[in-house]
Design a protein around this motif. Structure first.
Motif, PDB file in Angstrom:
ATOM      1  N   SER A 132     -33.048 -33.416  37.103  1.00 33.46           N
ATOM      2  CA  SER A 132     -32.900 -32.939  38.475  1.00 33.46           C
ATOM      3  C   SER A 132     -34.128 -32.158  38.917  1.00 33.46           C
ATOM      4  CB  SER A 132     -31.662 -32.039  38.593  1.00 33.46           C
ATOM      5  OG  SER A 132     -31.552 -31.488  39.891  1.00 33.46           O
ATOM      6  N   LEU A 133     -34.476 -32.298  40.198  1.00 34.39           N
ATOM      7  CA  LEU A 133     -35.584 -31.537  40.761  1.00 34.39           C
ATOM      8  C   LEU A 133     -35.283 -30.044  40.738  1.00 34.39           C
ATOM      9  CD1 LEU A 133     -38.263 -31.316  42.358  1.00 34.39           C
ATOM     10  CD2 LEU A 133     -36.943 -31.708  44.446  1.00 34.39           C
ATOM     11  N   LYS A 134     -34.038 -29.680  41.055  1.00 37.66           N
ATOM     12  CA  LYS A 134     -33.629 -28.277  41.055  1.00 37.66           C
ATOM     13  C   LYS A 134     -33.014 -27.936  39.701  1.00 37.66           C
ATOM     14  CE  LYS A 134     -32.938 -27.934  46.037  1.00 37.66           C
ATOM     15  NZ  LYS A 134     -34.067 -27.020  46.225  1.00 37.66           N
ATOM     16  N   CYS A 135     -33.543 -26.918  39.065  1.00 41.83           N
ATOM     17  CA  CYS A 135     -33.122 -26.561  37.709  1.00 41.83           C
ATOM     18  C   CYS A 135     -31.889 -25.669  37.735  1.00 41.83           C
ATOM     19  CB  CYS A 135     -34.248 -25.834  36.976  1.00 41.83           C
ATOM     20  SG  CYS A 135     -35.675 -26.885  36.625  1.00 41.83           S
ATOM     21  N   ALA A 136     -30.854 -26.086  37.024  1.00 48.55           N
ATOM     22  CA  ALA A 136     -29.651 -25.269  36.875  1.00 48.55           C
ATOM     23  C   ALA A 136     -29.654 -24.529  35.549  1.00 48.55           C
ATOM     24  CB  ALA A 136     -28.399 -26.140  36.987  1.00 48.55           C
ATOM     25  N   GLY A 137     -30.623 -24.816  34.678  1.00 51.13           N
ATOM     26  CA  GLY A 137     -30.705 -24.180  33.373  1.00 51.13           C
ATOM     27  C   GLY A 137     -32.144 -24.120  32.913  1.00 51.13           C
ATOM     28  N   PRO A 138     -32.387 -23.540  31.736  1.00 54.16           N
ATOM     29  CA  PRO A 138     -33.757 -23.388  31.235  1.00 54.16           C
ATOM     30  C   PRO A 138     -34.464 -24.724  31.045  1.00 54.16           C
ATOM     31  CG  PRO A 138     -32.204 -22.072  29.965  1.00 54.16           C
ATOM     32  CD  PRO A 138     -31.384 -22.977  30.826  1.00 54.16           C
ATOM     33  N   GLY A 139     -35.788 -24.671  31.047  1.00 54.55           N
ATOM     34  CA  GLY A 139     -36.571 -25.871  30.829  1.00 54.55           C
ATOM     35  C   GLY A 139     -36.661 -26.227  29.358  1.00 54.55           C
ATOM     36  N   GLN A 140     -37.019 -27.457  29.121  1.00 58.69           N
ATOM     37  CA  GLN A 140     -37.166 -27.953  27.756  1.00 58.69           C
ATOM     38  C   GLN A 140     -38.530 -27.533  27.194  1.00 58.69           C
ATOM     39  OE1 GLN A 140     -34.822 -29.622  26.121  1.00 58.69           O
ATOM     40  NE2 GLN A 140     -35.976 -30.024  24.258  1.00 58.69           N
ATOM     41  N   PRO A 141     -38.560 -26.928  26.003  1.00 62.54           N
ATOM     42  CA  PRO A 141     -39.851 -26.594  25.389  1.00 62.54           C
ATOM     43  C   PRO A 141     -40.664 -27.858  25.127  1.00 62.54           C
ATOM     44  CG  PRO A 141     -38.052 -25.452  24.276  1.00 62.54           C
ATOM     45  CD  PRO A 141     -37.432 -26.481  25.187  1.00 62.54           C
ATOM     46  N   PRO A 142     -41.993 -27.728  25.114  1.00 64.61           N
ATOM     47  CA  PRO A 142     -42.793 -26.506  25.260  1.00 64.61           C
ATOM     48  C   PRO A 142     -43.072 -26.157  26.716  1.00 64.61           C
ATOM     49  CG  PRO A 142     -44.211 -28.351  24.703  1.00 64.61           C
ATOM     50  CD  PRO A 142     -42.810 -28.889  24.722  1.00 64.61           C
ATOM     51  N   ALA A 143     -43.053 -24.858  27.005  1.00 59.98           N
ATOM     52  CA  ALA A 143     -43.361 -24.373  28.348  1.00 59.98           C
ATOM     53  C   ALA A 143     -43.753 -22.907  28.286  1.00 59.98           C
ATOM     54  CB  ALA A 143     -42.161 -24.553  29.276  1.00 59.98           C
ATOM     55  N   SER A 144     -44.706 -22.526  29.112  1.00 62.36           N
ATOM     56  CA  SER A 144     -45.107 -21.122  29.275  1.00 62.36           C
ATOM     57  C   SER A 144     -44.173 -20.504  30.306  1.00 62.36           C
ATOM     58  CB  SER A 144     -46.551 -21.025  29.760  1.00 62.36           C
ATOM     59  OG  SER A 144     -47.377 -21.976  29.107  1.00 62.36           O
ATOM     60  N   ILE A 145     -43.521 -19.382  29.975  1.00 59.44           N
ATOM     61  CA  ILE A 145     -42.437 -18.864  30.797  1.00 59.44           C
ATOM     62  C   ILE A 145     -42.736 -17.445  31.274  1.00 59.44           C
ATOM     63  CG2 ILE A 145     -39.970 -18.336  30.869  1.00 59.44           C
ATOM     64  CD1 ILE A 145     -39.639 -20.300  28.518  1.00 59.44           C
ATOM     65  N   ALA A 146     -42.590 -17.216  32.588  1.00 61.95           N
ATOM     66  CA  ALA A 146     -42.627 -15.872  33.157  1.00 61.95           C
ATOM     67  C   ALA A 146     -41.186 -15.367  33.233  1.00 61.95           C
ATOM     68  CB  ALA A 146     -43.255 -15.896  34.543  1.00 61.95           C
ATOM     69  N   GLU A 147     -40.914 -14.230  32.588  1.00 61.39           N
ATOM     70  CA  GLU A 147     -39.556 -13.701  32.500  1.00 61.39           C
ATOM     71  C   GLU A 147     -39.461 -12.367  33.248  1.00 61.39           C
ATOM     72  OE1 GLU A 147     -38.008 -15.311  28.229  1.00 61.39           O
ATOM     73  OE2 GLU A 147     -39.406 -13.622  28.143  1.00 61.39           O
ATOM     74  N   PHE A 148     -38.316 -12.169  33.936  1.00 57.06           N
ATOM     75  CA  PHE A 148     -38.123 -10.970  34.743  1.00 57.06           C
ATOM     76  C   PHE A 148     -36.751 -10.361  34.499  1.00 57.06           C
ATOM     77  CE2 PHE A 148     -41.112 -13.627  37.024  1.00 57.06           C
ATOM     78  CZ  PHE A 148     -42.079 -12.728  37.452  1.00 57.06           C
ATOM     79  N   GLY A 149     -36.716  -9.024  34.452  1.00 54.08           N
ATOM     80  CA  GLY A 149     -35.479  -8.266  34.499  1.00 54.08           C
ATOM     81  C   GLY A 149     -35.635  -7.241  35.605  1.00 54.08           C
ATOM     82  N   LEU A 150     -35.137  -7.558  36.810  1.00 51.79           N
ATOM     83  CA  LEU A 150     -35.380  -6.742  37.996  1.00 51.79           C
ATOM     84  C   LEU A 150     -34.142  -5.934  38.371  1.00 51.79           C
ATOM     85  CD1 LEU A 150     -37.208  -9.413  40.209  1.00 51.79           C
ATOM     86  CD2 LEU A 150     -38.170  -7.918  38.444  1.00 51.79           C
ATOM     87  N   GLY A 151     -34.354  -4.747  38.960  1.00 57.55           N
ATOM     88  CA  GLY A 151     -33.251  -3.921  39.415  1.00 57.55           C
ATOM     89  C   GLY A 151     -33.234  -2.571  38.754  1.00 57.55           C
ATOM     90  N   GLY A 152     -32.528  -1.626  39.382  1.00 62.36           N
ATOM     91  CA  GLY A 152     -32.494  -0.279  38.843  1.00 62.36           C
ATOM     92  C   GLY A 152     -33.802   0.445  39.091  1.00 62.36           C
ATOM     93  N   ASP A 153     -34.106   1.431  38.248  1.00 66.36           N
ATOM     94  CA  ASP A 153     -35.322   2.220  38.433  1.00 66.36           C
ATOM     95  C   ASP A 153     -36.572   1.493  37.961  1.00 66.36           C
ATOM     96  OD1 ASP A 153     -33.818   4.338  39.430  1.00 66.36           O
ATOM     97  OD2 ASP A 153     -33.510   5.206  37.436  1.00 66.36           O
ATOM     98  N   LEU A 154     -36.418   0.578  37.008  1.00 69.82           N
ATOM     99  CA  LEU A 154     -37.565  -0.109  36.439  1.00 69.82           C
ATOM    100  C   LEU A 154     -37.341  -1.616  36.394  1.00 69.82           C
ATOM    101  CD1 LEU A 154     -38.650   2.041  33.343  1.00 69.82           C
ATOM    102  CD2 LEU A 154     -39.911   1.743  35.477  1.00 69.82           C
ATOM    103  N   ASP A 155     -38.413  -2.355  36.642  1.00 76.56           N
ATOM    104  CA  ASP A 155     -38.433  -3.796  36.391  1.00 76.56           C
ATOM    105  C   ASP A 155     -39.077  -4.030  35.032  1.00 76.56           C
ATOM    106  OD1 ASP A 155     -37.451  -4.136  38.935  1.00 76.56           O
ATOM    107  OD2 ASP A 155     -39.363  -4.766  39.803  1.00 76.56           O
ATOM    108  N   TYR A 156     -38.616  -5.063  34.368  1.00 74.23           N
ATOM    109  CA  TYR A 156     -39.237  -5.508  33.119  1.00 74.23           C
ATOM    110  C   TYR A 156     -39.743  -6.929  33.339  1.00 74.23           C
ATOM    111  CZ  TYR A 156     -36.854  -1.548  30.958  1.00 74.23           C
ATOM    112  OH  TYR A 156     -36.417  -0.289  30.641  1.00 74.23           O
ATOM    113  N   TYR A 157     -40.942  -7.205  32.874  1.00 74.74           N
ATOM    114  CA  TYR A 157     -41.473  -8.557  33.039  1.00 74.74           C
ATOM    115  C   TYR A 157     -42.422  -8.880  31.885  1.00 74.74           C
ATOM    116  CZ  TYR A 157     -45.545  -6.087  34.993  1.00 74.74           C
ATOM    117  OH  TYR A 157     -46.615  -5.247  35.185  1.00 74.74           O
ATOM    118  N   ASP A 158     -42.537 -10.169  31.590  1.00 77.19           N
ATOM    119  CA  ASP A 158     -43.421 -10.612  30.519  1.00 77.19           C
ATOM    120  C   ASP A 158     -43.703 -12.096  30.689  1.00 77.19           C
ATOM    121  OD1 ASP A 158     -41.677 -12.371  28.495  1.00 77.19           O
ATOM    122  OD2 ASP A 158     -40.434 -10.683  29.119  1.00 77.19           O
ATOM    123  N   VAL A 159     -44.643 -12.583  29.921  1.00 78.81           N
ATOM    124  CA  VAL A 159     -44.881 -14.025  29.791  1.00 78.81           C
ATOM    125  C   VAL A 159     -44.636 -14.390  28.341  1.00 78.81           C
ATOM    126  CG1 VAL A 159     -46.659 -15.827  29.751  1.00 78.81           C
ATOM    127  CG2 VAL A 159     -46.444 -14.314  31.736  1.00 78.81           C
TER     128      VAL A 159
END
Length: 281
Positions: A94-121
């Motif tokens: 599907s063009l629109k992803c309902a779940g994670p991608g199939q490895p291998p892939a470089s991923i930008a990850e986010f945990g947003l909300g509250g006092d602090l955001d967390y992010y990584d690659v």
């Protein structure tokens, strides 16, 4: 009647804009020489996916308290109904992803909300294209993370994923966990704790090329960053000295090498809204 109605509506207009400014905008930029198909999945969102040609960008407004990921799919082929496949990073058919991608892939990850955001690659699931996450005008350490360098040319042969077209071109670099499927490389079983899960020769190759990205499961100290009150630019195939821009708190904010410049736009929007309401009334 008109002045009274404007008096009632004006605070609502401003409140609406302030509320909208609090949601994090993630600007996704394609600086690669090829078209990519970004995938977006996470909590409180239905998932998304779309084509992004070279030099194009798109903005994703992350829901409140969003935990999710953004990655690039490459060499995709979709029909008019959004059905198809990708050589790397695919999320089913599907063009629109309902779940994670199939490895291998470089991923930008986010945990947003509250006092602090967390992010990584994360390169824990392998590498397909360089990606950098840069916060814009936030508070805190707020440093860019990710990978400017392309790891594919120096990918170890046993990890290399080659093109199905010529069988020689390396289109992605797989993780050792994906290839060998052992507890040591996958940080599971007896290796499932931070003390037992150590860098391997393969993860060190990823870390050497991309020091500001996750190279294995417990690579936290050098790879996860916190920030607050910010928007983000996710750039695929980014260069170190390029200018990144986004609308932050209704201001156009640009960053080049850590120096921010802002142009105020919110008052113009408010005035325009009031003029339009006056004309209608």
């Amino acid at each position: 009647m008109a002045p009274k109605l404007l008096t009632l509506l004006f605070p609502l207009l401003v409140a609406g804009m302030i509320g909208f400014s609090r949601s994090a905008r993630i600007t996704i930029v394609n600086n690669c020489k090829e078209t990519i198909w970004p995938g977006i999945t996470g909590m409180n969102s239905t998932g998304d996916g779309f084509p992004l040609k070279p030099t194009q960008s798109s903005v994703f407004s992350a829901p409140a308290d969003w935990n999710g990921r953004v990655w690039a799919r490459t060499a995709c082929n979709f029909d008019s109904r959004g059905n198809g496949t990708c050589l790397t990073g695919g999320c089913g058919h599907s063009l629109k992803c309902a779940g994670p991608g199939q490895p291998p892939a470089s991923i930008a990850e986010f945990g947003l909300g509250g006092d602090l955001d967390y992010y990584d690659v994360s390169l824990v699931d392998g590498f397909n294209v360089p990606v950098v996450v840069r916060p814009i005008n936030g508070r805190g350490k707020c440093s860019p993370v990710g990978c400017y360098d392309d790891l594919r040319p120096n990918c170890p042969g046993e990890l290399a994923m080659n093109s199905s077209v010529d069988g020689k071109t390396v289109i992605a670099c797989r993780s050792a966990c994906t290839v060998f499927d052992t507890d040591e490389y996958c940080c599971r079983g007896a290796f499932s704790t931070p003390m037992a899960c150590a860098p391997t020769n393969y993860s060190r190759i990823f870390k050497q090329g991309c020091p500001a990205a996750y190279s294995f499961a417990y690579d936290d100290p050098t790879s996860i960053i916190t920030c607050s009150a910010t928007d983000y630019v996710v750039t695929f195939c980014s260069s170190r000295n390029e200018t990144q821009c986004t609308y932050h708190d209704n201001r156009l904010v640009c960053d080049r090498g850590g120096a921010a410049r802002a142009a105020v736009a919110v008052w113009e929007v408010v005035v325009t809204a009031v003029i339009c309401l006056t004309a209608i009334l």
